[in-house]
Design an enzyme around this catalytic site. Sequence first.
Site, PDB file in Angstrom:
ATOM      1  N   LYS A   1       0.611  -1.517   0.399  1.00  0.00           N
ATOM      2  CA  LYS A   1      -0.407   0.341   0.264  1.00  0.00           C
ATOM      3  C   LYS A   1       0.785   1.098   0.099  1.00  0.00           C
ATOM      4  O   LYS A   1       0.305   2.191  -0.267  1.00  0.00           O
ATOM      5  CB  LYS A   1      -0.790  -0.019   1.319  1.00  0.00           C
ATOM      6  CG  LYS A   1      -2.161  -0.729   0.869  1.00  0.00           C
ATOM      7  CD  LYS A   1      -2.754  -1.160  -0.369  1.00  0.00           C
ATOM      8  CE  LYS A   1      -4.485  -0.514   0.533  1.00  0.00           C
ATOM      9  NZ  LYS A   1      -4.801  -0.395  -1.119  1.00  0.00           N
TER      10      LYS A   1
ATOM     11  N   ASP B   1      -9.022  -0.603   6.964  1.00  0.00           N
ATOM     12  CA  ASP B   1      -8.901  -1.965   7.101  1.00  0.00           C
ATOM     13  C   ASP B   1      -7.464  -2.183   8.287  1.00  0.00           C
ATOM     14  O   ASP B   1      -7.272  -2.823   8.546  1.00  0.00           O
ATOM     15  CB  ASP B   1      -9.686  -2.790   6.809  1.00  0.00           C
ATOM     16  CG  ASP B   1     -10.903  -3.407   6.670  1.00  0.00           C
ATOM     17  OD1 ASP B   1     -10.875  -3.083   8.308  1.00  0.00           O
ATOM     18  OD2 ASP B   1     -11.478  -4.263   5.912  1.00  0.00           O
TER      19      ASP B   1
END
Length: 373
Positions: free
Chosen positions: A76, A108
């Site tokens: 990410k 999340d």
Amino acid sequence: MSDNAASPRALPWFVRPDARAWRCEPAPTDVRVFHSSLPDHAPTALTELPSLAEELGVGRVFVKDESCRLGLPAFKALGASWAVHRTLAERAANGEGQGPVTLVTATDGNHGRAVARMAHRLGQRAHVFVPQGVHPQAVAAIVAEQAEVTEVAGSYDEAVRVAAEAAAAPDAILVQDTGWAGYEQIPGWIVEGYSTLCAEIDEQLAADGVVDGPDLVSVPVGVGSLAQAVVTHYRSRPSERAPALLSVEPEAAPCVLESLTLGALVSVTTGETIMAGLNCGTPSSIAWPHLSGGLDAAVAVTDADSARAATDLAAAGVASGPCGAASLAGLRAVLTGVGAEERRRALGLGPSSVVVLLSTEGIAANPHAGADH
């Protein structure tokens, strides 16, 4: 078309025969230059696992191990770093002030932590919204990046909605990795950031003697941003050996599989899954044209499938959480069991095929954090 031949239950599966002919524009070349300029940048490992190749009846299997990317335990950081860089550069170019801003996002785990890390590094603030039930270790990791964290009583989709509302405040900017009508530029930059991962795979395969690239790439999918980047990479260049692209989702949240089956972007009601980062009910609007055009196949897997895959990858020396291991779980589901030979033919796989699995996360920070948000 879908495959309903499996027993004792049908494999949640979709395949389209013409995806390898679909084409799109490539990602910008300056993304990788930017990542290379970062002080903690290094390519992640591409690890060959001969035992999996033997098990699955293919020539070679490689795993792209994203358990440590730019100092964080997931891929990410590639998208978050590029998007934050572009966002702040645009703000400066538009003369929108020199003071700090608050970067707002929903997550999340891994995306929010990456946004928070970039914000702190660049002297900005971060406010991260998490859906109910996020693992406490994931929350603690985000807080450790000096971010404000707010828990939302609801699903990931609800956390995105609340984050978007909060970002309407003065000096706040939403940095979200899913797009919708009216909010697509920043999610597009996040997708561009993931192109570095794909470029590394090309170079690493070539160094290992695979000069023509892979025959199949298996990608874990939540909202579809990483899959969009993979489709963009492999469908943006003319090639007679374009690889098959397989998306993998939890059975509890098969929003891309359901959308492909129905031929239109739809939302699904999500359930509980250990693949928390893939627990998304709606594909990203900017990802959908690429997914519907360039994905060869989609499959949904159970938590047990993912847990077994994570255990097997660990035994082979690759630390992978449930989301990252979904790529192996999905490939196993497709290439074994009733109907496997038909599915293998549909994907053009044979005994000499080269397969790349994207293991999108490690397990250090949060065993249930995410591959796609």
